[in-house]
Design a protein around this motif. Structure first.
Motif, PDB file in Angstrom:
ATOM      1  N   ASP A  22      48.686  35.941  29.340  1.00 24.52           N
ATOM      2  CA  ASP A  22      47.682  36.520  28.434  1.00 24.52           C
ATOM      3  C   ASP A  22      46.770  37.496  29.171  1.00 24.52           C
ATOM      4  N   GLU A  23      46.328  37.111  30.367  1.00 27.15           N
ATOM      5  CA  GLU A  23      45.469  38.005  31.151  1.00 27.15           C
ATOM      6  C   GLU A  23      46.214  39.293  31.516  1.00 27.15           C
ATOM      7  N   ALA A  24      47.480  39.145  31.875  1.00 32.16           N
ATOM      8  CA  ALA A  24      48.297  40.316  32.208  1.00 32.16           C
ATOM      9  C   ALA A  24      48.456  41.229  30.998  1.00 32.16           C
ATOM     10  N   ASN A  25      48.709  40.648  29.837  1.00 30.77           N
ATOM     11  CA  ASN A  25      48.879  41.460  28.632  1.00 30.77           C
ATOM     12  C   ASN A  25      47.575  42.118  28.190  1.00 30.77           C
ATOM     13  N   LEU A 114      41.608  54.431  47.217  1.00 36.61           N
ATOM     14  CA  LEU A 114      41.089  54.854  45.912  1.00 36.61           C
ATOM     15  C   LEU A 114      39.730  54.229  45.580  1.00 36.61           C
ATOM     16  N   ASP A 115      39.272  53.327  46.429  1.00 35.00           N
ATOM     17  CA  ASP A 115      38.051  52.565  46.164  1.00 35.00           C
ATOM     18  C   ASP A 115      38.132  51.923  44.783  1.00 35.00           C
ATOM     19  N   ALA A 116      39.255  51.257  44.563  1.00 33.93           N
ATOM     20  CA  ALA A 116      39.531  50.594  43.290  1.00 33.93           C
ATOM     21  C   ALA A 116      40.046  49.193  43.596  1.00 33.93           C
ATOM     22  N   PRO A 117      39.548  48.170  42.920  1.00 34.93           N
ATOM     23  CA  PRO A 117      40.013  46.816  43.199  1.00 34.93           C
ATOM     24  C   PRO A 117      41.520  46.661  42.953  1.00 34.93           C
ATOM     25  N   LEU A 118      42.133  45.831  43.779  1.00 36.27           N
ATOM     26  CA  LEU A 118      43.531  45.463  43.597  1.00 36.27           C
ATOM     27  C   LEU A 118      43.585  44.211  42.735  1.00 36.27           C
ATOM     28  N   VAL A 119      44.364  44.253  41.667  1.00 32.55           N
ATOM     29  CA  VAL A 119      44.580  43.084  40.814  1.00 32.55           C
ATOM     30  C   VAL A 119      45.961  42.531  41.130  1.00 32.55           C
ATOM     31  N   THR A 120      45.995  41.240  41.441  1.00 32.03           N
ATOM     32  CA  THR A 120      47.252  40.589  41.802  1.00 32.03           C
ATOM     33  C   THR A 120      47.289  39.174  41.262  1.00 32.03           C
ATOM     34  N   ALA A 121      48.497  38.677  41.050  1.00 33.90           N
ATOM     35  CA  ALA A 121      48.696  37.279  40.699  1.00 33.90           C
ATOM     36  C   ALA A 121      49.192  36.501  41.913  1.00 33.90           C
ATOM     37  N   ASP A 122      49.229  37.162  43.047  1.00 34.17           N
ATOM     38  CA  ASP A 122      49.716  36.583  44.298  1.00 34.17           C
ATOM     39  C   ASP A 122      48.543  35.954  45.051  1.00 34.17           C
ATOM     40  N   GLU A 123      48.443  34.639  44.966  1.00 38.12           N
ATOM     41  CA  GLU A 123      47.310  33.944  45.591  1.00 38.12           C
ATOM     42  C   GLU A 123      47.313  34.087  47.108  1.00 38.12           C
ATOM     43  N   LYS A 124      48.501  34.139  47.715  1.00 36.73           N
ATOM     44  CA  LYS A 124      48.585  34.321  49.161  1.00 36.73           C
ATOM     45  C   LYS A 124      47.990  35.670  49.560  1.00 36.73           C
ATOM     46  N   LEU A 125      48.271  36.688  48.774  1.00 33.94           N
ATOM     47  CA  LEU A 125      47.703  38.007  49.029  1.00 33.94           C
ATOM     48  C   LEU A 125      46.181  37.961  48.905  1.00 33.94           C
ATOM     49  N   CYS A 126      45.685  37.265  47.900  1.00 31.77           N
ATOM     50  CA  CYS A 126      44.225  37.132  47.737  1.00 31.77           C
ATOM     51  C   CYS A 126      43.595  36.499  48.974  1.00 31.77           C
ATOM     52  N   ARG A 131      38.890  41.659  54.602  1.00 30.09           N
ATOM     53  CA  ARG A 131      37.841  42.538  54.083  1.00 30.09           C
ATOM     54  C   ARG A 131      38.328  43.971  53.954  1.00 30.09           C
ATOM     55  N   VAL A 132      39.611  44.140  53.795  1.00 33.55           N
ATOM     56  CA  VAL A 132      40.183  45.487  53.727  1.00 33.55           C
ATOM     57  C   VAL A 132      39.727  46.217  52.472  1.00 33.55           C
ATOM     58  N   ALA A 133      39.814  45.538  51.339  1.00 37.94           N
ATOM     59  CA  ALA A 133      39.456  46.144  50.051  1.00 37.94           C
ATOM     60  C   ALA A 133      39.114  45.020  49.086  1.00 37.94           C
ATOM     61  N   LYS A 134      38.517  45.399  47.973  1.00 34.18           N
ATOM     62  CA  LYS A 134      38.203  44.395  46.953  1.00 34.18           C
ATOM     63  C   LYS A 134      39.490  43.979  46.260  1.00 34.18           C
ATOM     64  N   ILE A 135      39.641  42.675  46.076  1.00 31.29           N
ATOM     65  CA  ILE A 135      40.827  42.149  45.430  1.00 31.29           C
ATOM     66  C   ILE A 135      40.393  41.168  44.347  1.00 31.29           C
ATOM     67  N   ILE A 136      41.072  41.225  43.209  1.00 34.42           N
ATOM     68  CA  ILE A 136      40.755  40.360  42.075  1.00 34.42           C
ATOM     69  C   ILE A 136      42.017  39.614  41.684  1.00 34.42           C
ATOM     70  N   SER A 137      41.921  38.296  41.628  1.00 34.08           N
ATOM     71  CA  SER A 137      43.030  37.500  41.133  1.00 34.08           C
ATOM     72  C   SER A 137      43.171  37.750  39.637  1.00 34.08           C
ATOM     73  N   LEU A 138      44.384  37.903  39.170  1.00 32.12           N
ATOM     74  CA  LEU A 138      44.633  38.162  37.751  1.00 32.12           C
ATOM     75  C   LEU A 138      43.934  37.135  36.872  1.00 32.12           C
ATOM     76  N   GLN A 139      43.935  35.891  37.289  1.00 31.18           N
ATOM     77  CA  GLN A 139      43.313  34.844  36.469  1.00 31.18           C
ATOM     78  C   GLN A 139      41.811  35.026  36.335  1.00 31.18           C
ATOM     79  N   ASP A 140      41.191  35.778  37.245  1.00 30.05           N
ATOM     80  CA  ASP A 140      39.743  36.000  37.203  1.00 30.05           C
ATOM     81  C   ASP A 140      39.355  37.356  36.602  1.00 30.05           C
ATOM     82  N   LEU A 141      40.346  38.164  36.237  1.00 27.89           N
ATOM     83  CA  LEU A 141      40.069  39.504  35.717  1.00 27.89           C
ATOM     84  C   LEU A 141      39.440  39.434  34.332  1.00 27.89           C
ATOM     85  N   LYS A 142      38.341  40.104  34.175  1.00 31.87           N
ATOM     86  CA  LYS A 142      37.657  40.193  32.881  1.00 31.87           C
ATOM     87  C   LYS A 142      37.728  41.637  32.395  1.00 31.87           C
ATOM     88  N   ILE A 143      38.438  41.840  31.295  1.00 27.25           N
ATOM     89  CA  ILE A 143      38.582  43.189  30.732  1.00 27.25           C
ATOM     90  C   ILE A 143      37.855  43.212  29.397  1.00 27.25           C
TER      91      ILE A 143
END
Length: 143
Positions: A22-25, A114-126, A131-143
């Motif tokens: 649902d979050e992805a869609n 790009l100074d843009a957060p990375l959205v991923t569903a990969d918890e290992k990546l999170c 501190r390379v860049a801002k990362i947001i777990s898909l489950q926490d993304l608020k659109i």
């Protein structure tokens, strides 16, 4: 809003029954409507094709559905960014500082560039992004 998306997110638009579907869609809808500018390195095309091939081999998707999905994703509005020879050393530096794969590091590098957060569903990546860049777990993304 500008975001970088990885294959773990895009695959959820295609493969049924995935966690956080649902979050992805919701994100896909925001990209299609123009509320979100989405970016990814060009390697997204290969990673996504690889994920869909695995789904076809497991019987989760029919081969024709995988082909059609790849064509459809191309029309959703994700801007693909190449990693140029002059930039690949920067991606390599991300690998050294995070112990990520070169593939995951490319997404993180683009996010930083790009100074843009990375959205991923990969918890290992999170967890390994440091501190390379801002990362947001898909489950926490608020659109």
């Amino acid at each position: 809003m500008k975001l970088v998306v990885d294959a773990s997110v895009v695959a959820k638009w295609i493969i049924p029954g995935e966690p956080w579907e649902d979050e992805a869609n919701n994100l896909k809808g925001a990209i299609v409507s123009g509320r979100v500018e989405a970016y990814a390195p060009t390697l997204l095309t290969y990673e996504l094709a690889s994920v869909l091939l695995k789904a076809v081999r497991k019987g989760v998707l029919k081969p024709g559905d995988g082909i059609e999905a790849l064509k459809a994703v191309g029309s959703l509005g994700i801007s693909l960014a190449p990693v140029l020879w002059e930039e690949v050393a920067e991606v390599f530096e991300v690998v050294i500082s995070t112990s990520l794969t070169i593939y995951d590091a490319a997404y993180l590098w683009l996010s930083k560039k790009l100074d843009a957060p990375l959205v991923t569903a990969d918890e290992k990546l999170c967890k390994k992004s440091g501190r390379v860049a801002k990362i947001i777990s898909l489950q926490d993304l608020k659109i």
